[in-house]
Write a protein that holds these residues in place. Sequence first.
Motif, mmCIF file in Angstrom:
data_model
loop_
_atom_site.group_PDB
_atom_site.id
_atom_site.type_symbol
_atom_site.label_atom_id
_atom_site.label_comp_id
_atom_site.label_asym_id
_atom_site.label_seq_id
_atom_site.Cartn_x
_atom_site.Cartn_y
_atom_site.Cartn_z
ATOM 1 N N LEU A 4 0.840 -1.204 0.000
ATOM 2 C CA LEU A 4 0.000 0.000 0.000
ATOM 3 C C LEU A 4 0.871 1.248 0.000
ATOM 4 N N PHE A 5 1.925 1.228 0.795
ATOM 5 C CA PHE A 5 2.820 2.385 0.857
ATOM 6 C C PHE A 5 3.453 2.665 -0.505
ATOM 7 N N LEU A 6 3.949 1.608 -1.166
ATOM 8 C CA LEU A 6 4.547 1.801 -2.487
ATOM 9 C C LEU A 6 3.518 2.307 -3.491
ATOM 10 N N ASN A 10 3.862 5.841 -5.530
ATOM 11 C CA ASN A 10 3.748 5.937 -6.989
ATOM 12 C C ASN A 10 2.644 6.905 -7.406
ATOM 13 N N MET A 11 1.507 6.865 -6.700
ATOM 14 C CA MET A 11 0.431 7.810 -6.990
ATOM 15 C C MET A 11 0.885 9.239 -6.733
ATOM 16 N N ILE A 67 8.253 3.134 -8.733
ATOM 17 C CA ILE A 67 8.825 2.072 -7.906
ATOM 18 C C ILE A 67 8.035 0.803 -8.189
ATOM 19 N N PRO A 68 8.597 -0.183 -8.875
ATOM 20 C CA PRO A 68 7.849 -1.398 -9.225
ATOM 21 C C PRO A 68 7.378 -2.130 -7.981
ATOM 22 N N PRO A 77 17.158 -4.394 -7.662
ATOM 23 C CA PRO A 77 16.126 -3.354 -7.540
ATOM 24 C C PRO A 77 16.448 -2.158 -8.421
ATOM 25 N N ALA A 78 15.406 -1.616 -9.035
ATOM 26 C CA ALA A 78 15.591 -0.463 -9.914
ATOM 27 C C ALA A 78 14.282 0.291 -10.006
ATOM 28 N N VAL A 79 14.379 1.600 -10.240
ATOM 29 C CA VAL A 79 13.192 2.422 -10.443
ATOM 30 C C VAL A 79 12.918 2.538 -11.931
ATOM 31 N N GLN A 80 11.677 2.894 -12.242
ATOM 32 C CA GLN A 80 11.254 3.052 -13.635
ATOM 33 C C GLN A 80 10.546 4.394 -13.760
#
Length: 615
Positions: A4-6, A10-11, A67-68, A77-80
């Motif tokens: 939920l936090f992720l 992202n939102m 954040i996937p 781990p990687a961001v998109q």
Amino acid sequence: MEALFLKVVNMSIAAGWLVIAVMLLRLLLKKAPKSAAVLMWALVGIRLVCPFALESPLSLIPSTQTIPENFTTADTPAVQSGISAVNSAVNPAISSALAPAAEESANPAQVIVFAACVIWVAGMAVMLLYAIISFLATQRKVRESIPYKENIRLCDQIGTPFIFGVFRPVIYLPSGIDRQDSIYVTAHEKAHLRRHDHWWKPLGFFLLAIHWFNPLVWAAYFLFCRDIEFACDEQVIKEMGPGVKKPYAHALINCSAPRSSLAACPLAFGEAGVKARIRSVLNYRKPGFWIVTAAAVVCVILAVCFLTSPPDKSPTGDSASDQELSAYLETVILEHYRTDYSANYYCCTDFDILGTDESDDRITVYMWVMYGEYSYDSTDGLQEQSGAYIPTVVTVRKGSENTGSAAGDDGNFELEEYWEPRDGSYYEGDIRNKFPLRLQGRALDLTAGVERQAAACEQKALEYFESRESGAGDSGTDTGDSGTSGSGTDSSVPGNSGSGNSGTAQTEETITYRYTPEYDAAGVVLSPSDGTFTFTYSLLSSYLPRGRMEEEGDKLLLYTDDGENHYTFRRQGENLVFLAGESSPLPEYRYSGDSSETLPCVPDGAVFEQEEPGE
């Protein structure tokens, strides 16, 4: 809670792009009605609260999932972010710092995300506690007030007029307010009530409490509070006429009082940016038709471009790059399953892509994979000797030379990770941790595509064997479907396959036993001539036990080549009875998407019936 936090992060990041756009457009639309700015902030609120959005090629949001969802479980781990320069700058550092180490008991990314989640919850609690204390303090202050008229009350304890209350709002005026000033103040506060600002401002504060970690949301809230005051000032001047500009500005000066604009309530007449509001009132001119029209068009464009999400970039097979990726995935899947035994059969795969996550240098493909190994003779026809059907995630790097990857001759892709869920009780949890929320339902649905994919593999195998019999060709490669499905590839069908010694349900060299409950299928293939076996205990498992067999009285003992597992059967006439208590544990699966109940793929006492030649 971490998921939920992720999702909230992202939102918030996606909404941040809209906040920046609104802040710029406010500067360009100074002559437009102030209500247009309030409407644009409403779009920000929708973006902050709505967990999904329609896809559109017109979307200007670079990425809705920066954040996937598998960020905490990924090997790298990687961001998109959707911006190549950002990804290239931050991902190497993130991957090196947060990549899980084999000797560590905890994944660094999981620890950091959990800690951030705890801080986020604590921050929300502080914000909401502040709002409650502010509400109670204001309520206590206006407790000693007297009715004036309608829903207006006079109070000695306040220094500036305001509206207090959400469901039954009341206008409170200082007891010593000038009569002339009260006319303009009352008109302003009634404009707030007509616009339902006593609802929107607390709602805005609630969104701020959720997204408190984002500085752009703080800026949006402060500007939103200013703009609703500007809009009400403008509404009063519009209704009462330009002749009230100066006395209205004088009332603003007389009723202004220092107070925090952070509070969720009340709506105070002299609360926000009094100097700027006075300038706005004195310079107000009714906007022309074209300015109003332009503002409306801008709001529509803003909604289309920022309330939508960029389209999913799943391969469709319509481009050369998609076809290259599909061919590469096929090769990777086949090499993942291929063993020394595979040389005796025709091997093929069919994969159904559920979705993809793509950044500048890597693609993660989420899919259902069907793999099969087949044999054929003129008597028994096509026979599946082994296979698997399992949700799979493959991550590949793009645009670099391939060194040591599955497709060594293809310089366009390099395998980074090939992932499958663990068997048994880990199965569902692994899928939920690895697959994005939007794809989890399809990844857990065991029945949606199994018949189609199994039929596709069988068709490829039939075409291959028919082409060998007819002499049409023996290259063993079938281009198959484009884009969303893999294709069949020959895996060295033996040159003497025409003799009928491989691939039959039962011959002089192999004996096949089948166990076929309604929800799955299992089989044991014995080769007495060389003392080997193949055990397929579930269509859902990617593990294909193979090894040597031994006889002890009426028991058949099967030992895998890797030495990790053994399976015991009791002979019962021509059939085999599985003895779970004397065997390595077999997994349990949730076979129905509508139920959480798990069933053993092969229960104790399951009877494997010997197949007769020709069955």
